[in-house]
Design an enzyme around this catalytic site. Sequence first.
Site, PDB file in Angstrom:
ATOM      1  N   LYS A  73      48.084  34.725  40.657  1.00 35.95           N
ATOM      2  CA  LYS A  73      48.978  35.874  40.800  1.00 35.95           C
ATOM      3  C   LYS A  73      48.232  37.184  40.534  1.00 35.95           C
ATOM      4  O   LYS A  73      48.360  38.153  41.290  1.00 35.95           O
ATOM      5  CB  LYS A  73      50.183  35.733  39.866  1.00 35.95           C
ATOM      6  CG  LYS A  73      51.066  34.535  40.195  1.00 35.95           C
ATOM      7  CD  LYS A  73      52.311  34.480  39.322  1.00 35.95           C
ATOM      8  CE  LYS A  73      51.989  34.209  37.880  1.00 35.95           C
ATOM      9  NZ  LYS A  73      51.391  32.856  37.674  1.00 35.95           N
ATOM     10  N   THR A  74      47.455  37.221  39.460  1.00 34.87           N
ATOM     11  CA  THR A  74      46.680  38.429  39.157  1.00 34.87           C
ATOM     12  C   THR A  74      45.651  38.695  40.252  1.00 34.87           C
ATOM     13  O   THR A  74      45.444  39.846  40.658  1.00 34.87           O
ATOM     14  CB  THR A  74      45.983  38.284  37.795  1.00 34.87           C
ATOM     15  OG1 THR A  74      46.966  38.092  36.777  1.00 34.87           O
ATOM     16  CG2 THR A  74      45.145  39.513  37.479  1.00 34.87           C
ATOM     17  N   ASP A 118      52.204  42.525  34.904  1.00 30.88           N
ATOM     18  CA  ASP A 118      52.130  41.103  34.588  1.00 30.88           C
ATOM     19  C   ASP A 118      53.241  40.750  33.596  1.00 30.88           C
ATOM     20  O   ASP A 118      53.686  41.602  32.824  1.00 30.88           O
ATOM     21  CB  ASP A 118      50.759  40.790  33.973  1.00 30.88           C
ATOM     22  CG  ASP A 118      50.437  39.308  34.012  1.00 30.88           C
ATOM     23  OD1 ASP A 118      51.163  38.551  34.675  1.00 30.88           O
ATOM     24  OD2 ASP A 118      49.445  38.908  33.377  1.00 30.88           O
ATOM     25  N   THR A 167      55.904  34.076  35.331  1.00 33.72           N
ATOM     26  CA  THR A 167      55.889  32.613  35.274  1.00 33.72           C
ATOM     27  C   THR A 167      57.300  32.058  35.116  1.00 33.72           C
ATOM     28  O   THR A 167      57.497  30.857  35.167  1.00 33.72           O
ATOM     29  CB  THR A 167      55.030  32.132  34.083  1.00 33.72           C
ATOM     30  OG1 THR A 167      55.536  32.724  32.879  1.00 33.72           O
ATOM     31  CG2 THR A 167      53.576  32.535  34.265  1.00 33.72           C
ATOM     32  N   ARG A 226      42.472  28.065  37.904  1.00 29.59           N
ATOM     33  CA  ARG A 226      41.889  28.585  36.670  1.00 29.59           C
ATOM     34  C   ARG A 226      41.287  27.457  35.841  1.00 29.59           C
ATOM     35  O   ARG A 226      40.190  27.580  35.292  1.00 29.59           O
ATOM     36  CB  ARG A 226      42.952  29.323  35.849  1.00 29.59           C
ATOM     37  CG  ARG A 226      42.418  29.882  34.519  1.00 29.59           C
ATOM     38  CD  ARG A 226      43.524  30.518  33.722  1.00 29.59           C
ATOM     39  NE  ARG A 226      44.079  31.675  34.411  1.00 29.59           N
ATOM     40  CZ  ARG A 226      45.242  32.236  34.088  1.00 29.59           C
ATOM     41  NH1 ARG A 226      45.963  31.748  33.098  1.00 29.59           N
ATOM     42  NH2 ARG A 226      45.673  33.291  34.746  1.00 29.59           N
TER      43      ARG A 226
END
Length: 346
Positions: A73-74, A118, A167, A226
């Site tokens: 997402k980032t 975020d 999230t 990640r």
Amino acid sequence: MAVDDDLATPRLVDGAAEDVERAAEAALRPKDLSEFVGQKVVREQLELVLHAAMGRGRPPDHVLLSGPPGLGKTTLAMIVAAELGSPIRVTSGPAIQHAGDLAAVLSSLEEGEVLFLDEIHRIARPAEELLYVAMEDFRVDVVVGKGAGANAISLSLPPFTVVGATTRAGLLPAPLRDRFGFVGHMDFYDDGELEQVLVRSARLLGVELVTEAATEIASRSRGTPRIANRLLRRVRDWAQVRGDGTLDLVAARRALEVYEVDHLGLDRLDRSVLEALCRRFGGGPVGLSTLAVAVGEEPETVETVAEPFLVREGLVGRTPRGRVATPRAWEHLGLAPPAGGPTLFD
């Protein structure tokens, strides 16, 4: 491009190791949509939104990206700014606890700038209401003074684009969610997509990754890029210190054994939860708080870090009476379930 991020260095203490880890992750991030692996539907939809807006010479609609941690997402927020050729301002919901905090950020934005929020679901309610107006009307109302002498001053804002990441999309109030012109939900990656991520990351790290090793790492990465990149760096460490520098199948298996990541991708915390559930509580049902005490962790850690993966893999079930171990959990631990033990239907 090589990245020096050996987390085993003794000099790294407190937050330094975390900073190095973040720097390493940032170095491996794709810089544009063509480099971004996976999330085919979201990527195609976002590409249309951005290119159409650029063709009109206007900032695109506000973008909301939802999904579990570690899926990109980032990275996509950074790509949005890069594709638009615009600067990006980065902040997070927990950092904005007052309307004045958000007003200060909004009033300093330039035309076409991207504001990345975020954990947007954690923004404070007064700031959230201010954000509604800013996103829809490009205006912010600032109250000057107190009491009877207070005045509301309306400040016009240049057009900008909010990219929100969450999230827990269900915690977003409907008025805020409705102000996003594009909502993209990101799903877990399959092993093939994770292998592509690993091959690209290995190239950037300047290490040789054998296909079998990429397959092994991908299968233990919980569908999350990640985690895949993190395990890749740990395998690289093992190959550098105890191997010949090549990331082959032996290096992958030995390294993941050292770091206690099993063939399903379960780590120490995951197995501790299963062990406690099966060995101490006979498979459950057991409450979250009791289970957390048994493994020496906070309930929130068990619920947000370990439990989602265990439930997704069919190892743990959630029932009205508490958590229960499934037959697959007993099998994974090499234990025989008790006769007449609890089920998801109890």
